[in-house]
Scaffold this motif. Structure first.
Motif, mmCIF file in Angstrom:
data_model
loop_
_atom_site.group_PDB
_atom_site.id
_atom_site.type_symbol
_atom_site.label_atom_id
_atom_site.label_comp_id
_atom_site.label_asym_id
_atom_site.label_seq_id
_atom_site.Cartn_x
_atom_site.Cartn_y
_atom_site.Cartn_z
ATOM 1 N N PRO A 187 44.289 22.964 56.776
ATOM 2 C CA PRO A 187 42.819 22.937 56.824
ATOM 3 C C PRO A 187 42.288 21.812 57.697
ATOM 4 N N GLU A 188 41.243 22.104 58.422
ATOM 5 C CA GLU A 188 40.579 21.113 59.269
ATOM 6 C C GLU A 188 39.930 20.050 58.398
ATOM 7 N N LYS A 189 40.154 18.780 58.731
ATOM 8 C CA LYS A 189 39.552 17.682 57.974
ATOM 9 C C LYS A 189 38.209 17.295 58.580
ATOM 10 N N ILE A 190 37.184 17.296 57.753
ATOM 11 C CA ILE A 190 35.826 17.004 58.222
ATOM 12 C C ILE A 190 35.163 16.032 57.247
ATOM 13 N N VAL A 191 34.546 15.000 57.783
ATOM 14 C CA VAL A 191 33.811 14.036 56.964
ATOM 15 C C VAL A 191 32.411 14.577 56.710
ATOM 16 N N GLN A 251 31.895 20.139 65.288
ATOM 17 C CA GLN A 251 33.225 20.151 64.669
ATOM 18 C C GLN A 251 33.326 21.259 63.626
ATOM 19 N N THR A 252 32.265 21.445 62.844
ATOM 20 C CA THR A 252 32.272 22.492 61.823
ATOM 21 C C THR A 252 32.296 23.873 62.456
ATOM 22 N N MET A 253 31.501 24.066 63.499
ATOM 23 C CA MET A 253 31.461 25.358 64.187
ATOM 24 C C MET A 253 32.843 25.722 64.726
ATOM 25 N N GLY A 265 39.277 29.091 62.060
ATOM 26 C CA GLY A 265 39.809 29.507 60.773
ATOM 27 C C GLY A 265 39.545 30.948 60.422
ATOM 28 N N GLY A 266 38.614 31.586 61.111
ATOM 29 C CA GLY A 266 38.332 32.986 60.844
ATOM 30 C C GLY A 266 37.425 33.196 59.637
ATOM 31 N N ALA A 267 37.467 34.432 59.104
ATOM 32 C CA ALA A 267 36.534 34.824 58.044
ATOM 33 C C ALA A 267 36.711 34.003 56.777
ATOM 34 N N ASN A 268 37.939 33.541 56.511
ATOM 35 C CA ASN A 268 38.214 32.780 55.285
ATOM 36 C C ASN A 268 38.675 31.365 55.618
ATOM 37 N N ALA A 269 37.909 30.696 56.473
ATOM 38 C CA ALA A 269 38.298 29.355 56.911
ATOM 39 C C ALA A 269 38.340 28.387 55.727
ATOM 40 N N LEU A 270 39.396 27.595 55.678
ATOM 41 C CA LEU A 270 39.555 26.581 54.637
ATOM 42 C C LEU A 270 39.412 25.205 55.278
ATOM 43 N N LEU A 271 38.477 24.400 54.765
ATOM 44 C CA LEU A 271 38.226 23.067 55.299
ATOM 45 C C LEU A 271 38.570 22.015 54.250
ATOM 46 N N ALA A 272 39.018 20.862 54.720
ATOM 47 C CA ALA A 272 39.258 19.715 53.846
ATOM 48 C C ALA A 272 38.108 18.742 54.059
ATOM 49 N N LEU A 273 37.142 18.763 53.152
ATOM 50 C CA LEU A 273 35.942 17.947 53.303
ATOM 51 C C LEU A 273 36.120 16.595 52.619
ATOM 52 N N ALA A 274 35.877 15.539 53.367
ATOM 53 C CA ALA A 274 35.923 14.188 52.815
ATOM 54 C C ALA A 274 34.516 13.832 52.344
ATOM 55 N N ILE A 275 34.341 13.730 51.015
ATOM 56 C CA ILE A 275 33.037 13.451 50.424
ATOM 57 C C ILE A 275 33.146 12.158 49.619
ATOM 58 N N ASP A 276 32.445 11.116 50.073
ATOM 59 C CA ASP A 276 32.496 9.804 49.410
ATOM 60 C C ASP A 276 33.937 9.323 49.242
#
Length: 231
Positions: free
Chosen positions: A4-8, A49-51, A57-68
């Motif tokens: 999964p793509e890591k996004i802050v 970055q999100t786009m 990732g396609g229709a079911n893209a999985l992201l690793a979101l860094a939250i706090d």
């Protein structure tokens, strides 16, 4: 499925249409994360970055979101896109954890060319499966190369990777290879359909000319009869 793509992500504290417009003006995307019985978590994501992550990732893209400072795996469920500018306006995610199994609709990609004089009909463009959240197939490939008319590919014929379970009906028709209809047969079918609906088809030039000749003959005969009666 790739890692999964890591996004802050930033916590979202302002709401309403005005706040959403300000977020988008800064090339960012408002989003919300649901799931696991928790209250929805509203966040702001970096636009470009999100786009790119959703596109990759396609229709079911999985992201690793860094939250706090904490990571949350988020499975894409709905992406709202502006119909004119084609930019992402909002994203809905479902929170998942590693090893958890989820239900998703996976797209079908049809490859190759069927045999001569055939028509390939993609009856269902997605199929429902259960898979681990971190191993969701991006798509399933179906080859129709050289297949003759009359061939049908069902959901049970799909090549599913290990750990993925078919949830759709095994007999669900995915691809139907039919015989291509000739122009004459298509015309005949259209005329039959029009007749069933009570629609008259346009007369040809020859039919119009015959009708006009017949009408003139009837008029001449009538005039001749009237002249004989007056004598």
């Amino acid at each position: 499925m790739s890692a999964p793509e890591k996004i802050v992500a930033e916590a979202r504290t302002e709401f309403g249409k005005g706040a959403a417009r300000r977020i988008r003006r800064d090339d960012k995307i408002p989003a919300v994360i649901y799931g696991h019985g928790n209250d929805p978590v509203h966040v702001i994501l970096p636009g470009h970055q999100t786009m790119m992550a959703l596109k990759h990732g396609g229709a079911n893209a999985l992201l690793a979101l860094a939250i706090d400072g904490k990571e949350q795996l988020a499975l894409t469920k709905d992406v709202q896109v502006d119909p004119i500018r084609r930019v992402i306006e909002h994203v809905d995610f479902v929170a998942v954890i590693r090893g958890e199994k989820v239900t998703v609709d996976v797209p079908i990609h049809v490859l190759g060319e069927a045999g001569p004089d055939t028509l390939v009909v993609n009856e269902n463009t997605v199929v429902s499966v259960e898979a681990e959240a971190t191993h969701i197939p991006e798509f399933f490939e179906v080859s129709v190369e050289g297949l003759p008319a009359g061939t049908q590919i069902l959901a049970k014929d799909l090549d599913l990777p290990s750990g993925t379970t078919l949830l759709a009906d095994e007999e669900l028709l995915i691809v139907n290879v039919t015989e291509q209809m000739s122009a004459a047969a298509l015309e005949a079918e259209l005329e039959e359909a029009e007749a069933d609906l009570g629609i008259e088809h346009d007369a040809s030039d020859a039919e119009i000319a015959d009708a006009q000749t017949e009408a003139k003959a009837e008029d001449a005969a009538q005039e001749s009869g009237e002249a004989s009666g007056s004598e």
